[in-house]
Motif scaffolding. Sequence first.
Motif, PDB file in Angstrom:
ATOM      1  N   ASN A   1      61.977 -12.559 -66.887  1.00 27.25           N
ATOM      2  CA  ASN A   1      61.537 -11.588 -65.887  1.00 27.25           C
ATOM      3  C   ASN A   1      62.637 -10.555 -65.736  1.00 27.25           C
ATOM      4  O   ASN A   1      63.772 -10.795 -66.137  1.00 27.25           O
ATOM      5  CB  ASN A   1      61.209 -12.250 -64.545  1.00 27.25           C
ATOM      6  N   LEU A   2      62.279  -9.401 -65.202  1.00 24.71           N
ATOM      7  CA  LEU A   2      63.287  -8.391 -64.879  1.00 24.71           C
ATOM      8  C   LEU A   2      63.759  -8.659 -63.463  1.00 24.71           C
ATOM      9  O   LEU A   2      63.031  -8.447 -62.490  1.00 24.71           O
ATOM     10  CB  LEU A   2      62.695  -6.987 -65.010  1.00 24.71           C
ATOM     11  N   ALA A   3      64.995  -9.120 -63.346  1.00 24.50           N
ATOM     12  CA  ALA A   3      65.489  -9.566 -62.050  1.00 24.50           C
ATOM     13  C   ALA A   3      65.584  -8.421 -61.056  1.00 24.50           C
ATOM     14  O   ALA A   3      65.405  -8.622 -59.850  1.00 24.50           O
ATOM     15  CB  ALA A   3      66.841 -10.253 -62.214  1.00 24.50           C
ATOM     16  N   PHE A   4      65.858  -7.207 -61.544  1.00 21.95           N
ATOM     17  CA  PHE A   4      65.985  -6.106 -60.591  1.00 21.95           C
ATOM     18  C   PHE A   4      64.639  -5.785 -59.951  1.00 21.95           C
ATOM     19  O   PHE A   4      64.561  -5.458 -58.758  1.00 21.95           O
ATOM     20  CB  PHE A   4      66.629  -4.872 -61.239  1.00 21.95           C
ATOM     21  N   LEU A   5      63.546  -5.936 -60.705  1.00 23.29           N
ATOM     22  CA  LEU A   5      62.219  -5.722 -60.119  1.00 23.29           C
ATOM     23  C   LEU A   5      61.877  -6.822 -59.123  1.00 23.29           C
ATOM     24  O   LEU A   5      61.304  -6.558 -58.064  1.00 23.29           O
ATOM     25  CB  LEU A   5      61.168  -5.687 -61.225  1.00 23.29           C
TER      26      LEU A   5
ATOM     27  N   TYR B   1      73.212  -3.779 -64.214  1.00 25.25           N
ATOM     28  CA  TYR B   1      73.605  -4.776 -65.208  1.00 25.25           C
ATOM     29  C   TYR B   1      72.547  -4.915 -66.306  1.00 25.25           C
ATOM     30  O   TYR B   1      72.862  -4.915 -67.511  1.00 25.25           O
ATOM     31  CB  TYR B   1      73.842  -6.123 -64.533  1.00 25.25           C
ATOM     32  N   GLU B   2      71.273  -5.067 -65.908  1.00 24.94           N
ATOM     33  CA  GLU B   2      70.236  -5.318 -66.904  1.00 24.94           C
ATOM     34  C   GLU B   2      70.063  -4.138 -67.851  1.00 24.94           C
ATOM     35  O   GLU B   2      69.959  -4.328 -69.076  1.00 24.94           O
ATOM     36  CB  GLU B   2      68.910  -5.652 -66.213  1.00 24.94           C
ATOM     37  N   LEU B   3      70.037  -2.923 -67.343  1.00 24.96           N
ATOM     38  CA  LEU B   3      69.849  -1.785 -68.228  1.00 24.96           C
ATOM     39  C   LEU B   3      71.041  -1.607 -69.158  1.00 24.96           C
ATOM     40  O   LEU B   3      70.888  -1.251 -70.331  1.00 24.96           O
ATOM     41  CB  LEU B   3      69.608  -0.516 -67.417  1.00 24.96           C
ATOM     42  N   ARG B   4      72.245  -1.871 -68.661  1.00 25.48           N
ATOM     43  CA  ARG B   4      73.445  -1.733 -69.509  1.00 25.48           C
ATOM     44  C   ARG B   4      73.465  -2.792 -70.610  1.00 25.48           C
ATOM     45  O   ARG B   4      73.695  -2.479 -71.782  1.00 25.48           O
ATOM     46  CB  ARG B   4      74.701  -1.840 -68.652  1.00 25.48           C
ATOM     47  N   THR B   5      73.234  -4.041 -70.261  1.00 27.33           N
ATOM     48  CA  THR B   5      73.357  -5.104 -71.257  1.00 27.33           C
ATOM     49  C   THR B   5      72.161  -5.136 -72.210  1.00 27.33           C
ATOM     50  O   THR B   5      72.325  -5.431 -73.402  1.00 27.33           O
ATOM     51  CB  THR B   5      73.511  -6.468 -70.581  1.00 27.33           C
ATOM     52  N   LEU B   6      70.973  -4.842 -71.732  1.00 30.00           N
ATOM     53  CA  LEU B   6      69.809  -4.886 -72.609  1.00 30.00           C
ATOM     54  C   LEU B   6      69.856  -3.778 -73.651  1.00 30.00           C
ATOM     55  O   LEU B   6      69.314  -3.933 -74.760  1.00 30.00           O
ATOM     56  CB  LEU B   6      68.514  -4.798 -71.795  1.00 30.00           C
ATOM     57  N   ARG B   7      70.511  -2.670 -73.334  1.00 26.71           N
ATOM     58  CA  ARG B   7      70.643  -1.592 -74.326  1.00 26.71           C
ATOM     59  C   ARG B   7      71.500  -2.013 -75.517  1.00 26.71           C
ATOM     60  O   ARG B   7      71.480  -1.358 -76.566  1.00 26.71           O
ATOM     61  CB  ARG B   7      71.226  -0.336 -73.671  1.00 26.71           C
TER      62      ARG B   7
ATOM     63  N   ASP C   1      69.078  -5.518 -80.005  1.00 22.68           N
ATOM     64  CA  ASP C   1      68.233  -4.886 -81.023  1.00 22.68           C
ATOM     65  C   ASP C   1      66.760  -4.975 -80.659  1.00 22.68           C
ATOM     66  O   ASP C   1      65.952  -4.168 -81.132  1.00 22.68           O
ATOM     67  CB  ASP C   1      68.452  -5.577 -82.372  1.00 22.68           C
ATOM     68  N   LEU C   2      66.396  -5.961 -79.828  1.00 24.95           N
ATOM     69  CA  LEU C   2      65.000  -6.169 -79.453  1.00 24.95           C
ATOM     70  C   LEU C   2      64.965  -6.937 -78.146  1.00 24.95           C
ATOM     71  O   LEU C   2      65.749  -7.869 -77.951  1.00 24.95           O
ATOM     72  CB  LEU C   2      64.271  -6.956 -80.548  1.00 24.95           C
ATOM     73  N   VAL C   3      64.061  -6.540 -77.258  1.00 23.84           N
ATOM     74  CA  VAL C   3      63.857  -7.271 -76.003  1.00 23.84           C
ATOM     75  C   VAL C   3      62.411  -7.757 -75.974  1.00 23.84           C
ATOM     76  O   VAL C   3      61.478  -6.977 -76.193  1.00 23.84           O
ATOM     77  CB  VAL C   3      64.141  -6.394 -74.771  1.00 23.84           C
ATOM     78  N   ILE C   4      62.256  -9.055 -75.730  1.00 26.67           N
ATOM     79  CA  ILE C   4      60.932  -9.667 -75.616  1.00 26.67           C
ATOM     80  C   ILE C   4      60.646  -9.935 -74.142  1.00 26.67           C
ATOM     81  O   ILE C   4      61.448 -10.575 -73.457  1.00 26.67           O
ATOM     82  CB  ILE C   4      60.862 -10.995 -76.389  1.00 26.67           C
TER      83      ILE C   4
ATOM     84  N   ALA D   1      57.820  -1.479 -67.589  1.00 27.63           N
ATOM     85  CA  ALA D   1      58.949  -1.068 -66.752  1.00 27.63           C
ATOM     86  C   ALA D   1      60.184  -0.797 -67.591  1.00 27.63           C
ATOM     87  O   ALA D   1      60.902   0.194 -67.365  1.00 27.63           O
ATOM     88  CB  ALA D   1      59.243  -2.150 -65.710  1.00 27.63           C
ATOM     89  N   LEU D   2      60.457  -1.636 -68.578  1.00 30.72           N
ATOM     90  CA  LEU D   2      61.623  -1.428 -69.435  1.00 30.72           C
ATOM     91  C   LEU D   2      61.477  -0.159 -70.266  1.00 30.72           C
ATOM     92  O   LEU D   2      62.447   0.586 -70.454  1.00 30.72           O
ATOM     93  CB  LEU D   2      61.818  -2.622 -70.356  1.00 30.72           C
ATOM     94  N   ARG D   3      60.280   0.079 -70.774  1.00 29.45           N
ATOM     95  CA  ARG D   3      60.074   1.305 -71.559  1.00 29.45           C
ATOM     96  C   ARG D   3      60.286   2.540 -70.702  1.00 29.45           C
ATOM     97  O   ARG D   3      60.763   3.574 -71.175  1.00 29.45           O
ATOM     98  CB  ARG D   3      58.671   1.297 -72.165  1.00 29.45           C
ATOM     99  N   ARG D   4      59.953   2.439 -69.432  1.00 26.23           N
ATOM    100  CA  ARG D   4      60.129   3.570 -68.523  1.00 26.23           C
ATOM    101  C   ARG D   4      61.597   3.765 -68.170  1.00 26.23           C
ATOM    102  O   ARG D   4      62.096   4.903 -68.154  1.00 26.23           O
ATOM    103  CB  ARG D   4      59.304   3.342 -67.252  1.00 26.23           C
ATOM    104  N   TRP D   5      62.321   2.678 -67.901  1.00 29.64           N
ATOM    105  CA  TRP D   5      63.708   2.773 -67.449  1.00 29.64           C
ATOM    106  C   TRP D   5      64.698   2.875 -68.600  1.00 29.64           C
ATOM    107  O   TRP D   5      65.821   3.354 -68.405  1.00 29.64           O
ATOM    108  CB  TRP D   5      64.057   1.555 -66.586  1.00 29.64           C
TER     109      TRP D   5
END
Length: 389
Positions: free
Chosen positions: A129-133, A161-167, A170-173, A182-186
């Motif tokens: 899950n996206l913890a920030f959401l 934290y999530e946007l920095r580390t997930l970038r 190579d791939l996020v599931i 939400a991830l595609r938007r942010w």
Amino acid sequence: RPSLTILSPLALHPALSGGAAHIQRTALQLARYYEVSIYTITPEPAGAAWGPLSERCRELRAFRRGPVAGSWLDPPAARMERSAELERHLRSAWRRDPPDIVQIEFTTLAHYAPLARAAGALAVCTAHNLAFLAQLRRARRERSPLLRARRMLGALSMWRYELRTLRACDLVITLSEGDASALRRWAPGLPVACVPPGIELDPVARNPVDGLVLFVGGYLHPPNVEGAIWLAREVWPLVRAARPGALLVLAGRDPPPQVRALAGHDIEVPGTLPDLAPLYERASVAAAAVFWGGGVRIKILDALAAGIPVVSTAAAADGLPLVHGESALLAETPEEFARALVLLLNDGRLRARIGAAGRAIVARSHAAERSGRLLAGLYEGARAGLTRR
């Protein structure tokens, strides 16, 4: 075969939470395509058990959690999911024999992605899950301005934290299309794919006890604590009045004192159980009373797969194609939730119809083999992209 290493912050056997169950099921499916190794972070590595993973994986090791590390700006959940032992092992082992793919479970471990990429591996993060959401949803429910502000600050810290580390991956599931959107938007440009969680559709063994309502949730997760308390205090008195003799079972790992205190003559709190299958076999109805969070509720899928009719809040059903009156009953207020429970408890034909429709959803969209096949296809496509870089 290519090699795949899974990094998990949870002990996987017995699977005492939905997250652990998902990781274990995914690992067993991916072992059909890869040589799988699993490294977990746990307070007691010597006591780690692996169950069916022992027969399917190349290497299984548990490492001690700690010490707390990372930037003070990072959320506590991420700073606590550190293991100096694990990091030393990864640097040494990957220098000699780097894996082809590293699958990182939960965003709170995403800080390991640079280490995986430095070893030449495909770095994948499974965002359960996206913890920030989830924190934003929690903040919006707070009535106290002070608590709301505190939750919003926590959400901001997790968002950063999530946007920095997930970038760095190579791939996020993701497990739900809502989290993927939400991830595609942010994080535009970040490769994101939604793979619904897979569930084994074993033959149904049902011997329901008349009037037994089952709630399952790991109580280390605050939404489950709040849901259990709401169900017992707000909903169950209404069910008790309309259906004397009904029994509410609040099952799940590590119930805190406020949940254990709910136990009474018609409310059971069995505590941590190594196997929930006997409860699923006996339940007449499953209750999913959760009001905030994210991802997909694995325990709802488990109930659907067992053919148990489900009464759920909209938040608990988020990410699942449940239709009110067809594959589940949806309710928000105590009165609505109690009416739905009583309706199912009193109507065996309705229970059978809705239970069968829920199980059909799992067969159609959440079969374990399908999820494993989708993941392997995504990984091989991403690996091909790495070789062209």
